[in-house]
Enzyme design. Structure first.
Site, short mmCIF file in Angstrom:
data_model
loop_
_atom_site.label_atom_id
_atom_site.label_comp_id
_atom_site.label_asym_id
_atom_site.label_seq_id
_atom_site.Cartn_x
_atom_site.Cartn_y
_atom_site.Cartn_z
N ASP A 1 0.84 -1.39 -0.08
CA ASP A 1 -0.06 -0.16 0.01
C ASP A 1 0.98 1.13 0.02
O ASP A 1 2.13 1.18 0.18
CB ASP A 1 -0.93 0.02 1.26
CG ASP A 1 -0.22 -0.54 2.57
OD1 ASP A 1 0.79 -0.16 2.76
OD2 ASP A 1 -0.68 -1.40 3.26
N ASP B 1 5.55 -6.84 -15.98
CA ASP B 1 5.18 -7.71 -17.01
C ASP B 1 6.06 -8.73 -17.62
O ASP B 1 5.75 -9.38 -18.48
CB ASP B 1 4.82 -6.90 -18.14
CG ASP B 1 3.42 -5.92 -18.14
OD1 ASP B 1 2.87 -6.23 -17.19
OD2 ASP B 1 3.36 -4.69 -18.64
N ASP C 1 0.32 3.74 -20.24
CA ASP C 1 0.30 2.18 -20.70
C ASP C 1 -0.08 2.12 -22.09
O ASP C 1 -1.15 2.85 -22.51
CB ASP C 1 -0.87 1.88 -19.69
CG ASP C 1 -1.02 0.41 -19.71
OD1 ASP C 1 -0.34 -0.52 -19.14
OD2 ASP C 1 -2.29 0.04 -20.23
N GLU D 1 4.55 3.55 -23.06
CA GLU D 1 4.84 2.16 -23.31
C GLU D 1 4.30 1.87 -24.55
O GLU D 1 3.07 2.14 -24.95
CB GLU D 1 4.09 1.52 -22.30
CG GLU D 1 4.46 0.09 -22.22
CD GLU D 1 3.26 -1.05 -21.65
OE1 GLU D 1 3.53 -2.08 -21.22
OE2 GLU D 1 2.20 -0.71 -21.73
C1 NOJ Z 1 0.46 -2.94 -19.92
C2 NOJ Z 1 0.62 -3.08 -18.65
O1 NOJ Z 1 1.93 -2.84 -18.29
C3 NOJ Z 1 0.30 -4.47 -18.39
O2 NOJ Z 1 0.47 -4.81 -16.88
C4 NOJ Z 1 -1.46 -4.40 -18.35
O3 NOJ Z 1 -1.87 -5.74 -18.01
C5 NOJ Z 1 -1.80 -4.12 -19.76
N1 NOJ Z 1 -0.91 -2.93 -20.27
C6 NOJ Z 1 -3.09 -4.01 -19.92
O4 NOJ Z 1 -3.47 -2.45 -19.25
#
Ligand code: NOJ
Length: 562
Positions: free
Chosen positions: A30, A339, A207, A266
Protein backbone atom coordinates in the site's frame (compact mmCIF):
# COMPACT_ATOMS: atom_id res chain seq x y z
CA UNK A 1 19.03 16.90 -29.27
CA UNK A 2 19.57 20.60 -28.69
CA UNK A 3 20.08 21.18 -24.97
CA UNK A 4 20.35 18.34 -22.44
CA UNK A 5 17.09 17.40 -20.74
CA UNK A 6 16.92 16.64 -17.00
CA UNK A 7 15.66 13.11 -17.65
CA UNK A 8 18.76 12.19 -19.63
CA UNK A 9 20.78 11.99 -16.43
CA UNK A 10 17.90 10.61 -14.35
CA UNK A 11 17.20 7.06 -13.18
CA UNK A 12 13.63 5.87 -12.64
CA UNK A 13 12.60 3.34 -9.99
CA UNK A 14 9.37 1.44 -10.64
CA UNK A 15 7.20 0.41 -7.70
CA UNK A 16 4.47 -2.18 -8.18
CA UNK A 17 2.45 -1.17 -5.14
CA UNK A 18 0.78 -4.53 -4.47
CA UNK A 19 4.16 -6.16 -3.95
CA UNK A 20 6.35 -3.45 -2.46
CA UNK A 21 5.49 -3.10 1.24
CA UNK A 22 2.33 -3.79 3.24
CA UNK A 23 1.81 -1.43 6.20
CA UNK A 24 -1.53 -2.76 7.48
CA UNK A 25 -1.11 -6.52 7.44
CA UNK A 26 -3.72 -7.35 4.79
CA UNK A 27 -1.11 -9.06 2.64
CA UNK A 28 -1.19 -6.42 -0.11
CA UNK A 29 1.28 -3.56 -0.43
CA UNK A 30 0.00 0.00 0.00
CA UNK A 31 0.94 3.69 -0.21
CA UNK A 32 1.89 3.90 3.46
CA UNK A 33 4.22 0.93 2.95
CA UNK A 34 5.95 2.82 0.13
CA UNK A 35 6.23 5.92 2.34
CA UNK A 36 7.91 3.86 5.06
CA UNK A 37 10.54 2.59 2.61
CA UNK A 38 11.58 5.81 0.91
CA UNK A 39 15.00 5.56 2.58
CA UNK A 40 15.65 2.62 0.26
CA UNK A 41 15.08 4.80 -2.80
CA UNK A 42 17.19 7.62 -1.40
CA UNK A 43 20.02 5.22 -0.60
CA UNK A 44 19.94 3.92 -4.15
CA UNK A 45 20.02 7.49 -5.44
CA UNK A 46 17.16 7.36 -7.96
CA UNK A 47 15.53 10.51 -9.32
CA UNK A 48 12.01 9.40 -10.19
CA UNK A 49 9.48 7.02 -8.69
CA UNK A 50 7.04 5.48 -11.19
CA UNK A 51 4.02 4.16 -9.42
CA UNK A 52 2.08 1.37 -11.12
CA UNK A 53 -1.69 2.04 -10.85
CA UNK A 54 -3.16 2.81 -7.44
CA UNK A 55 -6.50 4.13 -8.72
CA UNK A 56 -9.86 2.70 -7.74
CA UNK A 57 -10.21 -0.63 -9.53
CA UNK A 58 -11.97 -4.01 -9.38
CA UNK A 59 -8.41 -5.44 -9.77
CA UNK A 60 -9.17 -7.78 -12.64
CA UNK A 61 -5.72 -6.86 -14.01
CA UNK A 62 -4.31 -5.65 -10.69
CA UNK A 63 -5.21 -2.01 -11.18
CA UNK A 64 -4.71 -1.72 -14.95
CA UNK A 65 -8.53 -1.78 -15.05
CA UNK A 66 -9.54 1.58 -13.59
CA UNK A 67 -13.03 2.41 -12.38
CA UNK A 68 -12.22 5.91 -11.06
CA UNK A 69 -9.26 7.87 -12.41
CA UNK A 70 -9.51 10.47 -9.66
CA UNK A 71 -9.46 8.35 -6.55
CA UNK A 72 -7.15 5.89 -4.81
CA UNK A 73 -8.31 2.32 -4.28
CA UNK A 74 -8.96 1.67 -0.58
CA UNK A 75 -6.68 -1.36 -0.85
CA UNK A 76 -3.79 1.07 -1.32
CA UNK A 77 -4.95 4.00 0.84
CA UNK A 78 -6.67 7.30 0.15
CA UNK A 79 -6.11 10.57 -1.68
CA UNK A 80 -4.86 12.08 1.59
CA UNK A 81 -2.38 9.24 1.89
CA UNK A 82 -1.34 9.84 -1.70
CA UNK A 83 -0.71 13.54 -0.99
CA UNK A 84 1.38 12.59 2.03
CA UNK A 85 3.46 10.19 -0.06
CA UNK A 86 3.92 12.78 -2.80
CA UNK A 87 5.07 15.38 -0.27
CA UNK A 88 7.60 12.96 1.24
CA UNK A 89 8.87 11.91 -2.16
CA UNK A 90 9.33 15.54 -3.19
CA UNK A 91 11.01 16.38 0.11
CA UNK A 92 13.70 13.86 -0.85
CA UNK A 93 14.23 15.50 -4.22
CA UNK A 94 12.54 12.62 -6.04
CA UNK A 95 9.81 13.08 -8.65
CA UNK A 96 6.68 10.96 -8.86
CA UNK A 97 5.26 9.71 -12.14
CA UNK A 98 1.78 8.14 -12.33
CA UNK A 99 0.76 5.24 -14.52
CA UNK A 100 -1.82 6.47 -17.01
CA UNK A 101 -4.10 3.75 -18.35
CA UNK A 102 -6.32 5.33 -20.99
CA UNK A 103 -6.43 2.83 -23.82
CA UNK A 104 -9.21 1.21 -21.78
CA UNK A 105 -11.14 1.61 -18.55
CA UNK A 106 -12.68 -0.96 -16.27
CA UNK A 107 -16.13 -2.18 -17.26
CA UNK A 108 -17.13 -0.83 -13.85
CA UNK A 109 -16.09 2.73 -14.73
CA UNK A 110 -19.19 5.00 -14.77
CA UNK A 111 -18.36 5.93 -18.39
CA UNK A 112 -18.74 2.31 -19.47
CA UNK A 113 -21.72 1.63 -17.23
CA UNK A 114 -23.45 4.56 -18.94
CA UNK A 115 -22.24 3.49 -22.38
CA UNK A 116 -23.55 -0.05 -22.09
CA UNK A 117 -26.93 1.08 -20.67
CA UNK A 118 -28.49 1.69 -24.10
CA UNK A 119 -27.68 2.18 -27.76
CA UNK A 120 -28.89 5.77 -27.34
CA UNK A 121 -26.67 6.56 -24.39
CA UNK A 122 -24.76 9.82 -24.90
CA UNK A 123 -21.65 7.83 -24.01
CA UNK A 124 -22.40 4.90 -26.34
CA UNK A 125 -19.72 6.07 -28.75
CA UNK A 126 -17.11 6.42 -25.99
CA UNK A 127 -16.30 2.73 -26.53
CA UNK A 128 -16.13 0.44 -29.59
CA UNK A 129 -19.59 -1.11 -29.96
CA UNK A 130 -20.34 -3.19 -33.04
CA UNK A 131 -23.05 -5.63 -34.12
CA UNK A 132 -22.47 -9.30 -34.87
CA UNK A 133 -20.82 -10.29 -38.15
CA UNK A 134 -23.39 -10.21 -40.93
CA UNK A 135 -25.37 -13.41 -41.37
CA UNK A 136 -24.53 -14.77 -37.91
CA UNK A 137 -26.50 -15.15 -34.72
CA UNK A 138 -25.45 -12.54 -32.15
CA UNK A 139 -23.86 -14.05 -29.08
CA UNK A 140 -22.92 -17.37 -30.75
CA UNK A 141 -19.21 -18.27 -30.98
CA UNK A 142 -17.84 -16.98 -34.28
CA UNK A 143 -20.36 -14.12 -34.56
CA UNK A 144 -17.93 -11.52 -33.21
CA UNK A 145 -17.55 -8.39 -35.39
CA UNK A 146 -13.94 -9.39 -36.24
CA UNK A 147 -11.89 -12.52 -35.64
CA UNK A 148 -9.43 -10.73 -33.33
CA UNK A 149 -7.95 -12.55 -30.35
CA UNK A 150 -7.37 -10.54 -27.19
CA UNK A 151 -3.90 -10.23 -25.62
CA UNK A 152 -5.27 -12.15 -22.64
CA UNK A 153 -6.68 -15.14 -24.61
CA UNK A 154 -10.16 -15.60 -26.08
CA UNK A 155 -11.89 -13.23 -28.50
CA UNK A 156 -11.29 -9.46 -28.28
CA UNK A 157 -15.07 -8.83 -28.40
CA UNK A 158 -17.57 -9.40 -25.62
CA UNK A 159 -21.24 -9.84 -26.35
CA UNK A 160 -23.57 -7.69 -24.26
CA UNK A 161 -27.05 -9.15 -23.90
CA UNK A 162 -28.66 -5.89 -22.83
CA UNK A 163 -28.28 -4.24 -26.26
CA UNK A 164 -27.37 -7.21 -28.44
CA UNK A 165 -24.00 -5.72 -29.48
CA UNK A 166 -20.33 -6.45 -28.82
CA UNK A 167 -17.69 -4.20 -27.27
CA UNK A 168 -13.99 -4.31 -28.04
CA UNK A 169 -11.43 -5.24 -25.37
CA UNK A 170 -7.82 -5.76 -26.44
CA UNK A 171 -7.09 -7.05 -22.92
CA UNK A 172 -9.57 -8.69 -20.52
CA UNK A 173 -13.33 -8.51 -20.98
CA UNK A 174 -13.32 -6.23 -17.96
CA UNK A 175 -11.09 -3.74 -19.82
CA UNK A 176 -13.23 -2.22 -22.60
CA UNK A 177 -11.28 -0.04 -25.08
CA UNK A 178 -12.04 3.67 -25.12
CA UNK A 179 -12.90 5.13 -28.51
CA UNK A 180 -10.29 7.85 -29.02
CA UNK A 181 -11.98 8.83 -32.31
CA UNK A 182 -14.52 10.60 -30.12
CA UNK A 183 -13.22 14.08 -29.13
CA UNK A 184 -15.24 14.00 -25.88
CA UNK A 185 -13.24 10.97 -24.75
CA UNK A 186 -9.98 12.74 -25.45
CA UNK A 187 -11.04 15.89 -23.62
CA UNK A 188 -12.18 13.86 -20.60
CA UNK A 189 -8.78 12.14 -20.46
CA UNK A 190 -6.86 15.42 -20.82
CA UNK A 191 -8.88 17.05 -18.08
CA UNK A 192 -8.15 14.12 -15.73
CA UNK A 193 -4.43 14.40 -16.55
CA UNK A 194 -4.45 18.14 -15.77
CA UNK A 195 -6.12 17.32 -12.43
CA UNK A 196 -3.20 15.05 -11.47
CA UNK A 197 -0.60 17.58 -12.61
CA UNK A 198 -2.34 20.22 -10.49
CA UNK A 199 -2.12 17.81 -7.58
CA UNK A 200 1.65 17.84 -8.04
CA UNK A 201 2.62 14.69 -9.93
CA UNK A 202 5.59 14.96 -12.27
CA UNK A 203 4.41 13.16 -15.35
CA UNK A 204 2.95 9.96 -16.69
CA UNK A 205 3.99 6.52 -17.85
CA UNK A 206 1.37 5.95 -20.52
CA UNK A 207 0.17 2.38 -20.65
CA UNK A 208 0.01 0.82 -24.18
CA UNK A 209 -0.33 4.33 -25.55
CA UNK A 210 0.45 3.28 -29.12
CA UNK A 211 -2.74 1.17 -29.19
CA UNK A 212 -5.19 4.06 -28.75
CA UNK A 213 -5.82 4.59 -32.47
CA UNK A 214 -7.48 1.65 -34.24
CA UNK A 215 -8.00 1.13 -37.96
CA UNK A 216 -11.66 2.17 -38.06
CA UNK A 217 -12.41 -0.37 -40.81
CA UNK A 218 -11.70 -3.12 -38.23
CA UNK A 219 -10.50 -5.74 -40.74
CA UNK A 220 -10.08 -9.41 -39.80
CA UNK A 221 -6.55 -10.46 -38.85
CA UNK A 222 -4.39 -13.35 -40.12
CA UNK A 223 -4.95 -16.62 -38.30
CA UNK A 224 -1.68 -18.50 -37.77
CA UNK A 225 -1.57 -22.30 -37.91
CA UNK A 226 -2.70 -23.79 -34.59
CA UNK A 227 -4.30 -20.53 -33.43
CA UNK A 228 -7.99 -19.95 -32.96
CA UNK A 229 -8.17 -16.17 -33.40
CA UNK A 230 -6.83 -13.60 -35.82
CA UNK A 231 -3.88 -11.32 -35.00
CA UNK A 232 -4.96 -7.75 -34.33
CA UNK A 233 -1.55 -6.06 -34.11
CA UNK A 234 -1.55 -4.58 -37.63
CA UNK A 235 -4.81 -2.77 -36.96
CA UNK A 236 -4.13 -1.35 -33.52
CA UNK A 237 -0.38 -0.84 -33.10
CA UNK A 238 0.82 2.67 -34.10
CA UNK A 239 -2.61 3.23 -35.66
CA UNK A 240 -3.53 5.94 -38.18
CA UNK A 241 -4.21 8.81 -35.73
CA UNK A 242 -1.91 7.97 -32.82
CA UNK A 243 0.63 10.73 -33.50
CA UNK A 244 -2.16 13.26 -33.95
CA UNK A 245 -3.64 12.24 -30.58
CA UNK A 246 -0.32 12.43 -28.74
CA UNK A 247 0.48 15.84 -30.22
CA UNK A 248 -2.98 17.01 -29.20
CA UNK A 249 -2.49 15.63 -25.68
CA UNK A 250 0.80 17.48 -25.48
CA UNK A 251 -0.82 20.76 -26.50
CA UNK A 252 -3.81 20.30 -24.20
CA UNK A 253 -2.01 19.05 -21.10
CA UNK A 254 1.69 19.87 -21.11
CA UNK A 255 2.25 22.90 -23.34
CA UNK A 256 3.01 26.07 -21.46
CA UNK A 257 4.07 24.36 -18.24
CA UNK A 258 7.61 25.15 -17.21
CA UNK A 259 7.78 22.21 -14.79
CA UNK A 260 10.22 19.37 -15.29
CA UNK A 261 7.88 16.56 -16.33
CA UNK A 262 8.54 13.04 -17.58
CA UNK A 263 6.35 11.68 -20.37
CA UNK A 264 7.02 8.08 -21.24
CA UNK A 265 4.99 5.96 -23.62
CA UNK A 266 4.72 2.21 -23.29
CA UNK A 267 4.65 1.11 -26.92
CA UNK A 268 4.45 -2.64 -27.57
CA UNK A 269 5.39 -3.65 -31.09
CA UNK A 270 6.95 -0.27 -31.87
CA UNK A 271 9.66 -0.13 -34.54
CA UNK A 272 12.77 2.07 -34.44
CA UNK A 273 11.26 4.25 -37.17
CA UNK A 274 8.04 4.82 -35.22
CA UNK A 275 9.95 5.34 -31.96
CA UNK A 276 11.86 8.18 -33.61
CA UNK A 277 8.55 9.84 -34.43
CA UNK A 278 7.15 9.41 -30.91
CA UNK A 279 10.28 10.79 -29.25
CA UNK A 280 11.56 13.44 -31.64
CA UNK A 281 11.56 16.55 -29.39
CA UNK A 282 10.52 18.71 -32.33
CA UNK A 283 7.23 16.78 -32.64
CA UNK A 284 6.24 17.22 -28.96
CA UNK A 285 4.66 13.84 -28.30
CA UNK A 286 6.51 11.94 -25.52
CA UNK A 287 10.06 12.07 -24.14
CA UNK A 288 10.86 8.38 -24.51
CA UNK A 289 9.21 5.06 -25.27
CA UNK A 290 9.39 1.55 -23.90
CA UNK A 291 10.16 -0.72 -26.84
CA UNK A 292 9.87 -4.51 -26.58
CA UNK A 293 12.18 -6.01 -29.18
CA UNK A 294 14.88 -6.99 -26.69
CA UNK A 295 12.19 -8.69 -24.61
CA UNK A 296 11.49 -10.99 -27.55
CA UNK A 297 14.96 -12.28 -28.36
CA UNK A 298 14.14 -15.58 -26.63
CA UNK A 299 10.65 -15.83 -28.06
CA UNK A 300 9.56 -18.69 -30.31
CA UNK A 301 6.07 -18.99 -31.82
CA UNK A 302 4.55 -17.18 -28.85
CA UNK A 303 5.55 -15.51 -25.61
CA UNK A 304 5.29 -18.89 -23.84
CA UNK A 305 7.47 -20.75 -26.30
CA UNK A 306 10.91 -19.92 -24.89
CA UNK A 307 14.03 -20.26 -27.06
CA UNK A 308 17.49 -20.73 -25.58
CA UNK A 309 18.98 -17.34 -24.76
CA UNK A 310 21.63 -16.13 -27.20
CA UNK A 311 23.55 -13.05 -26.06
CA UNK A 312 24.53 -12.24 -29.65
CA UNK A 313 20.91 -11.75 -30.64
CA UNK A 314 20.29 -9.54 -27.60
CA UNK A 315 23.43 -7.50 -28.29
CA UNK A 316 22.52 -6.95 -31.92
CA UNK A 317 19.01 -5.88 -30.98
CA UNK A 318 20.11 -3.42 -28.30
CA UNK A 319 22.83 -1.98 -30.53
CA UNK A 320 20.30 -1.45 -33.31
CA UNK A 321 18.12 0.59 -30.94
CA UNK A 322 21.12 2.55 -29.71
CA UNK A 323 22.07 3.41 -33.28
CA UNK A 324 18.49 3.99 -34.42
CA UNK A 325 17.86 6.66 -31.79
CA UNK A 326 21.37 8.15 -31.84
CA UNK A 327 20.50 11.42 -33.56
CA UNK A 328 16.76 11.74 -32.87
CA UNK A 329 14.71 10.52 -29.94
CA UNK A 330 15.58 8.73 -26.74
CA UNK A 331 15.67 5.19 -25.33
CA UNK A 332 14.13 3.86 -22.12
CA UNK A 333 16.48 1.19 -20.77
CA UNK A 334 14.92 -1.67 -18.86
CA UNK A 335 15.21 -5.38 -18.18
CA UNK A 336 12.46 -6.07 -15.67
CA UNK A 337 9.08 -4.65 -14.91
CA UNK A 338 5.77 -6.01 -13.65
CA UNK A 339 5.14 -7.64 -17.06
CA UNK A 340 8.41 -9.53 -17.45
CA UNK A 341 10.08 -12.42 -15.66
CA UNK A 342 13.23 -11.63 -13.67
CA UNK A 343 16.17 -10.89 -15.92
CA UNK A 344 18.76 -12.71 -13.80
CA UNK A 345 16.83 -15.93 -14.39
CA UNK A 346 16.25 -15.08 -18.03
CA UNK A 347 19.49 -13.62 -19.43
CA UNK A 348 21.85 -14.22 -16.49
CA UNK A 349 22.54 -17.07 -14.07
CA UNK A 350 20.25 -17.35 -11.06
CA UNK A 351 22.42 -20.15 -9.64
CA UNK A 352 26.04 -19.86 -8.52
CA UNK A 353 26.74 -16.66 -10.50
CA UNK A 354 23.59 -14.79 -9.47
CA UNK A 355 25.46 -11.87 -7.93
CA UNK A 356 28.00 -11.49 -10.75
CA UNK A 357 25.43 -11.83 -13.50
CA UNK A 358 23.03 -9.39 -11.82
CA UNK A 359 25.87 -6.87 -11.62
CA UNK A 360 26.77 -7.41 -15.27
CA UNK A 361 23.16 -6.88 -16.34
CA UNK A 362 23.10 -3.68 -14.30
CA UNK A 363 26.34 -2.44 -15.88
CA UNK A 364 25.11 -3.07 -19.40
CA UNK A 365 21.75 -1.46 -18.65
CA UNK A 366 22.87 1.72 -16.89
CA UNK A 367 25.69 2.50 -19.30
CA UNK A 368 23.77 2.48 -22.54
CA UNK A 369 22.47 5.73 -23.95
CA UNK A 370 18.98 6.30 -22.57
CA UNK A 371 17.16 6.59 -19.26
CA UNK A 372 17.45 3.48 -17.05
CA UNK A 373 14.43 2.04 -15.23
CA UNK A 374 15.13 -0.09 -12.17
CA UNK A 375 12.18 -2.31 -11.23
CA UNK A 376 11.80 -3.09 -7.52
CA UNK A 377 14.06 -6.01 -6.66
CA UNK A 378 16.36 -5.55 -9.70
CA UNK A 379 18.72 -3.79 -7.35
CA UNK A 380 18.86 -6.94 -5.21
CA UNK A 381 19.22 -9.42 -8.07
CA UNK A 382 15.82 -10.99 -7.31
CA UNK A 383 15.05 -14.13 -9.32
CA UNK A 384 12.06 -16.00 -10.76
CA UNK A 385 9.85 -17.91 -8.35
CA UNK A 386 10.02 -21.73 -8.39
CA UNK A 387 6.34 -22.23 -9.37
CA UNK A 388 5.15 -25.85 -9.29
CA UNK A 389 1.41 -25.55 -9.84
CA UNK A 390 -1.05 -23.36 -11.71
CA UNK A 391 -2.80 -22.62 -8.40
CA UNK A 392 0.17 -20.48 -7.35
CA UNK A 393 -0.44 -17.98 -10.16
CA UNK A 394 -2.63 -14.90 -9.83
CA UNK A 395 -1.99 -13.07 -13.11
CA UNK A 396 -4.98 -13.04 -15.46
CA UNK A 397 -2.80 -13.39 -18.56
CA UNK A 398 -1.06 -16.49 -17.18
CA UNK A 399 -4.17 -18.13 -15.76
CA UNK A 400 -6.26 -17.55 -18.91
CA UNK A 401 -3.47 -18.86 -21.11
CA UNK A 402 -3.11 -22.01 -19.00
CA UNK A 403 -6.80 -22.87 -19.14
CA UNK A 404 -7.19 -22.06 -22.84
CA UNK A 405 -4.15 -24.16 -23.80
CA UNK A 406 -5.13 -27.13 -21.68
CA UNK A 407 -8.68 -26.97 -23.08
CA UNK A 408 -7.12 -27.13 -26.56
CA UNK A 409 -5.35 -30.36 -25.61
CA UNK A 410 -1.88 -29.17 -24.61
CA UNK A 411 0.00 -31.04 -21.91
CA UNK A 412 -0.47 -29.11 -18.63
CA UNK A 413 3.15 -29.73 -17.66
CA UNK A 414 4.39 -28.16 -20.90
CA UNK A 415 2.11 -25.17 -20.39
CA UNK A 416 3.32 -24.83 -16.82
CA UNK A 417 6.93 -24.82 -18.02
CA UNK A 418 6.14 -21.82 -20.24
CA UNK A 419 4.48 -20.01 -17.35
CA UNK A 420 7.36 -20.76 -15.00
CA UNK A 421 9.77 -19.09 -17.41
CA UNK A 422 7.67 -16.19 -18.66
CA UNK A 423 4.77 -15.43 -16.32
CA UNK A 424 4.46 -11.88 -15.08
CA UNK A 425 3.98 -13.25 -11.57
CA UNK A 426 7.74 -13.93 -11.46
CA UNK A 427 8.34 -10.23 -10.98
CA UNK A 428 5.26 -9.64 -8.84
CA UNK A 429 6.25 -11.78 -5.85
CA UNK A 430 6.77 -9.61 -2.76
CA UNK A 431 9.79 -7.38 -2.40
CA UNK A 432 12.46 -9.06 -0.28
CA UNK A 433 13.31 -6.66 2.51
CA UNK A 434 14.93 -9.07 4.97
CA UNK A 435 15.30 -12.74 5.88
CA UNK A 436 12.34 -12.84 8.26
CA UNK A 437 8.99 -14.51 7.71
CA UNK A 438 7.43 -13.17 4.45
CA UNK A 439 10.66 -11.25 3.82
CA UNK A 440 9.48 -8.30 5.91
CA UNK A 441 6.87 -7.52 3.24
CA UNK A 442 3.81 -8.13 5.43
CA UNK A 443 2.76 -9.34 8.84
CA UNK A 444 -0.25 -11.03 7.21
CA UNK A 445 -0.50 -13.58 4.42
CA UNK A 446 1.09 -12.23 1.24
CA UNK A 447 -1.18 -12.12 -1.83
CA UNK A 448 1.52 -13.95 -3.85
CA UNK A 449 4.04 -16.31 -2.29
CA UNK A 450 7.39 -14.89 -1.21
CA UNK A 451 10.39 -16.37 -2.98
CA UNK A 452 12.05 -18.86 -0.57
CA UNK A 453 15.44 -17.40 -1.50
CA UNK A 454 14.61 -14.25 0.50
CA UNK A 455 16.70 -15.70 3.33
CA UNK A 456 19.77 -14.98 1.17
CA UNK A 457 18.52 -12.38 -1.30
CA UNK A 458 17.22 -9.35 0.57
CA UNK A 459 17.74 -5.63 1.05
CA UNK A 460 18.89 -5.81 4.68
CA UNK A 461 21.94 -7.88 3.75
CA UNK A 462 22.84 -5.74 0.72
CA UNK A 463 22.40 -2.06 1.54
CA UNK A 464 25.85 -0.87 2.59
CA UNK A 465 27.55 -4.22 1.83
CA UNK A 466 30.43 -3.33 -0.47
CA UNK A 467 30.16 -6.20 -2.96
CA UNK A 468 26.38 -6.39 -3.17
CA UNK A 469 24.19 -6.00 -6.23
CA UNK A 470 22.53 -3.03 -4.50
CA UNK A 471 25.82 -1.18 -4.02
CA UNK A 472 26.73 -1.90 -7.64
CA UNK A 473 23.49 -0.27 -8.81
CA UNK A 474 24.15 2.63 -6.45
CA UNK A 475 27.62 3.18 -7.97
CA UNK A 476 26.24 3.09 -11.51
CA UNK A 477 23.50 5.58 -10.66
CA UNK A 478 26.02 7.90 -8.99
CA UNK A 479 28.24 7.65 -12.06
CA UNK A 480 25.39 8.84 -14.29
CA UNK A 481 24.90 11.84 -12.02
CA UNK A 482 28.59 12.71 -11.85
CA UNK A 483 29.91 11.92 -15.30
CA UNK A 484 28.16 13.65 -18.25
CA UNK A 485 29.37 11.03 -20.74
CA UNK A 486 26.92 8.48 -19.26
CA UNK A 487 23.92 10.59 -20.16
CA UNK A 488 25.21 12.43 -23.20
CA UNK A 489 27.85 10.25 -24.83
CA UNK A 490 27.40 8.49 -28.13
CA UNK A 491 27.42 4.69 -28.34
CA UNK A 492 29.67 2.47 -30.44
CA UNK A 493 29.52 -1.31 -30.31
CA UNK A 494 32.91 -3.05 -30.11
CA UNK A 495 33.83 -6.65 -31.07
CA UNK A 496 30.35 -7.20 -32.59
CA UNK A 497 31.09 -10.82 -33.50
CA UNK A 498 32.55 -11.97 -30.19
CA UNK A 499 30.75 -14.97 -28.70
CA UNK A 500 30.94 -13.89 -25.06
CA UNK A 501 31.69 -10.20 -24.79
CA UNK A 502 29.22 -7.35 -24.97
CA UNK A 503 31.50 -4.33 -25.25
CA UNK A 504 30.93 -0.73 -26.24
CA UNK A 505 32.23 2.78 -25.85
CA UNK A 506 30.45 5.94 -24.83
CA UNK A 507 32.12 9.20 -25.90
CA UNK A 508 31.39 12.78 -25.03
CA UNK A 509 33.76 15.68 -25.62
CA UNK A 510 37.15 14.48 -24.32
CA UNK A 511 35.85 11.61 -22.18
CA UNK A 512 35.47 8.02 -23.28
CA UNK A 513 34.05 5.11 -21.31
CA UNK A 514 34.81 1.55 -22.37
CA UNK A 515 32.32 -1.03 -21.10
CA UNK A 516 33.29 -4.69 -21.26
CA UNK A 517 30.92 -7.43 -20.10
CA UNK A 518 31.56 -11.18 -20.20
CA UNK A 519 28.02 -12.35 -20.87
CA UNK A 520 28.79 -16.01 -20.15
CA UNK A 521 29.57 -18.56 -17.47
CA UNK A 522 33.09 -19.15 -18.87
CA UNK A 523 36.23 -17.02 -18.53
CA UNK A 524 36.90 -14.73 -21.52
CA UNK A 525 40.22 -13.38 -22.79
CA UNK A 526 40.22 -9.69 -23.53
CA UNK A 527 40.95 -9.61 -27.30
CA UNK A 528 43.88 -7.44 -28.39
CA UNK A 529 41.67 -4.76 -29.85
CA UNK A 530 39.86 -4.34 -26.53
CA UNK A 531 43.02 -4.56 -24.47
CA UNK A 532 44.41 -1.68 -26.56
CA UNK A 533 41.23 0.28 -26.07
CA UNK A 534 41.47 -0.11 -22.28
CA UNK A 535 45.22 0.49 -22.02
CA UNK A 536 46.06 3.49 -19.87
CA UNK A 537 42.45 3.97 -18.78
CA UNK A 538 41.20 4.25 -15.22
CA UNK A 539 39.18 1.22 -14.06
CA UNK A 540 36.03 2.82 -12.64
CA UNK A 541 33.88 -0.23 -12.03
CA UNK A 542 35.10 -3.79 -11.72
CA UNK A 543 37.75 -5.48 -9.61
CA UNK A 544 41.01 -6.03 -11.46
CA UNK A 545 42.32 -5.09 -14.90
CA UNK A 546 43.44 -8.71 -15.65
CA UNK A 547 43.70 -9.86 -19.27
CA UNK A 548 41.03 -12.50 -18.54
CA UNK A 549 37.49 -11.72 -17.44
CA UNK A 550 35.97 -14.16 -14.97
CA UNK A 551 32.49 -15.60 -15.66
CA UNK A 552 29.89 -12.78 -15.82
CA UNK A 553 32.48 -10.13 -14.97
CA UNK A 554 31.80 -6.59 -16.16
CA UNK A 555 34.11 -3.57 -16.14
CA UNK A 556 33.93 0.11 -16.94
CA UNK A 557 37.09 2.03 -17.92
CA UNK A 558 37.46 5.77 -18.38
CA UNK A 559 39.81 7.81 -20.54
CA UNK A 560 39.86 11.46 -19.60
CA UNK A 561 41.27 13.02 -22.77
CA UNK A 562 40.71 10.84 -25.77
C1 NOJ B 1 0.45 -2.93 -20.03
C2 NOJ B 1 0.65 -3.08 -18.55
O1 NOJ B 1 2.00 -2.89 -18.24
C3 NOJ B 1 0.13 -4.46 -18.18
O2 NOJ B 1 0.45 -4.82 -16.87
C4 NOJ B 1 -1.35 -4.48 -18.42
O3 NOJ B 1 -1.85 -5.78 -18.19
C5 NOJ B 1 -1.69 -4.06 -19.84
N1 NOJ B 1 -0.95 -2.91 -20.30
C6 NOJ B 1 -3.15 -3.70 -19.93
O4 NOJ B 1 -3.37 -2.50 -19.24
Amino acid sequence: MSSPQWWQSAVVYQVYPRSFADSDGDGVGDLEGIRQHLDHLSALGVDVLWLSPVYRSPMDDNGYDISDYQDIDPLFGSLDGFDALLADVHARGIKLVMDLVVNHTSDEHPWFVESRSSKDSPKRDWYWWRSAKEGTVPGEPGSEPTNWGSFFSGPAWEYDDATGEYYLHLFSRKQPDLNWENPEVRQAVYSMMRWWLDRGVDGFRMDVINLISKDPALPDGDVRPGEEHGRLGRFVIDGPRVHEYLAEMHREVFAGTDRELLLVGETPGVTVEEARLYTDPARQEVDMVFQFEHMQVDRGASKWDVLPFDMRVLRQCLARWQEGLADVGWNSLYWDNHDQPRVVSRFGDDGPCRVESAKLLATVLHLQRGTPYVYQGDELGMTNYPFTSVDQFDDIESVNYFHESVAQGEDPQDVLAGLRAMSRDNSRTPMQWDDSNHAGFTTGTPWLPVNPNHVDVNAASQVGAADSVFEHHRRLIALRHEEPVVALGDFTLLVPDHDQLFAFTRCHEATELVVVANFSGEPAELPGVLADRCAGAELLIGGRPDPTLTPWESRVYRHRSR
